[in-house]
Design a protein around this motif. Structure first.
Motif, mmCIF file in Angstrom:
data_model
loop_
_atom_site.group_PDB
_atom_site.id
_atom_site.type_symbol
_atom_site.label_atom_id
_atom_site.label_comp_id
_atom_site.label_asym_id
_atom_site.label_seq_id
_atom_site.Cartn_x
_atom_site.Cartn_y
_atom_site.Cartn_z
ATOM 1 N N THR A 1 0.671 14.017 -9.900
ATOM 2 C CA THR A 1 -0.054 13.518 -8.741
ATOM 3 C C THR A 1 -1.236 12.668 -9.176
ATOM 4 O OG1 THR A 1 -1.378 15.507 -8.673
ATOM 5 C CG2 THR A 1 0.564 15.455 -7.270
ATOM 6 N N GLY B 1 5.966 6.199 -7.337
ATOM 7 C CA GLY B 1 5.789 7.475 -6.650
ATOM 8 C C GLY B 1 5.039 8.490 -7.501
ATOM 9 N N LYS C 1 -8.064 1.943 -6.090
ATOM 10 C CA LYS C 1 -6.957 2.708 -6.685
ATOM 11 C C LYS C 1 -5.780 1.746 -6.810
ATOM 12 C CE LYS C 1 -8.356 7.191 -4.933
ATOM 13 N NZ LYS C 1 -7.913 8.427 -4.298
ATOM 14 N N THR D 1 0.842 -1.186 0.000
ATOM 15 C CA THR D 1 0.000 0.000 0.000
ATOM 16 C C THR D 1 0.879 1.238 0.000
ATOM 17 O OG1 THR D 1 -1.707 -1.177 1.213
ATOM 18 C CG2 THR D 1 -1.834 1.214 1.234
ATOM 19 N N VAL D 2 0.573 2.173 -0.876
ATOM 20 C CA VAL D 2 1.249 3.470 -0.927
ATOM 21 C C VAL D 2 0.148 4.520 -0.883
ATOM 22 C CG1 VAL D 2 2.739 5.011 -2.244
ATOM 23 C CG2 VAL D 2 3.180 2.544 -2.275
ATOM 24 N N GLY D 3 0.023 5.193 0.252
ATOM 25 C CA GLY D 3 -1.062 6.157 0.416
ATOM 26 C C GLY D 3 -2.394 5.445 0.288
ATOM 27 N N GLU D 4 -3.242 5.937 -0.589
ATOM 28 C CA GLU D 4 -4.555 5.322 -0.826
ATOM 29 C C GLU D 4 -4.513 4.265 -1.922
ATOM 30 O OE1 GLU D 4 -7.128 8.547 -1.856
ATOM 31 O OE2 GLU D 4 -7.271 9.263 0.205
ATOM 32 N N HIS D 5 -3.343 4.028 -2.484
ATOM 33 C CA HIS D 5 -3.215 3.121 -3.627
ATOM 34 C C HIS D 5 -2.738 1.737 -3.206
ATOM 35 C CE1 HIS D 5 -3.082 7.098 -5.486
ATOM 36 N NE2 HIS D 5 -3.539 6.501 -6.574
ATOM 37 N N GLU E 1 3.106 10.269 -4.528
ATOM 38 C CA GLU E 1 4.084 10.303 -3.440
ATOM 39 C C GLU E 1 5.381 10.985 -3.858
ATOM 40 O OE1 GLU E 1 3.572 9.055 -0.198
ATOM 41 O OE2 GLU E 1 1.505 8.944 -0.901
ATOM 42 N N THR F 1 1.312 7.405 -7.692
ATOM 43 C CA THR F 1 0.530 7.525 -6.460
ATOM 44 C C THR F 1 0.520 8.933 -5.889
ATOM 45 O OG1 THR F 1 2.432 6.944 -5.083
ATOM 46 C CG2 THR F 1 0.991 5.128 -5.822
#
Length: 126
Positions: free
Chosen positions: A117, A106, A44, A9-13, A111, A109
């Motif tokens: 973005t 990055g 996502k 998981t990266v942030g909401e993704h 990040e 996502t």
């Protein structure tokens, strides 16, 4: 060569890291994993192709199928790829116009402060 699949998981993704060769023999495993993620409510999704050495038409079909399955659910589906041989396949098939393709996870996502973005745009093609 084998296919490796790992999820993080990266942030909401949800990022699905794919490694090895995606071909007629291994694509069903990729399809199953993507369906599992979508059916589990992940909306996502970014597929990280950084460690993919080969991608054939069956693999492309799996990616298109996942996109078609996720869109009606209001989800986003992007690819992280900076390998020229793979990018060339997406350009030749015009799938670079279908998938948002980013140079890094990055960037896909949001990040990476220097990258675009969210999963909203595609890597410019020469």
């Amino acid at each position: 060569m084998e296919l490796s699949l790992a999820t993080r998981t990266v942030g909401e993704h949800t990022v699905l890291e794919v490694g090895g060769e995606v071909d007629v023999y291994t694509a069903p495993r990729l399809r199953e994993r993507l369906i599992e993620l979508i059916d589990a409510g992940h909306r996502k999704i970014v597929v990280d192709l950084a460690r993919v050495d080969f991608l054939d038409s069956t693999g492309l079909g799996v990616l298109v199928g996942a996109l078609k399955r996720l869109r009606p659910a209001g989800g986003t589906f992007g690819l992280a790829c900076d390998k020229e041989p793979l990018l060339k396949i997406f350009r030749i098939t015009a799938l670079d116009q279908v998938f948002p393709i980013f140079p890094t996870v990055g960037a896909a996502t949001g990040e990476d402060p220097d990258g675009p973005t969210g999963v909203t745009g595609a890597v410019p093609t020469p």
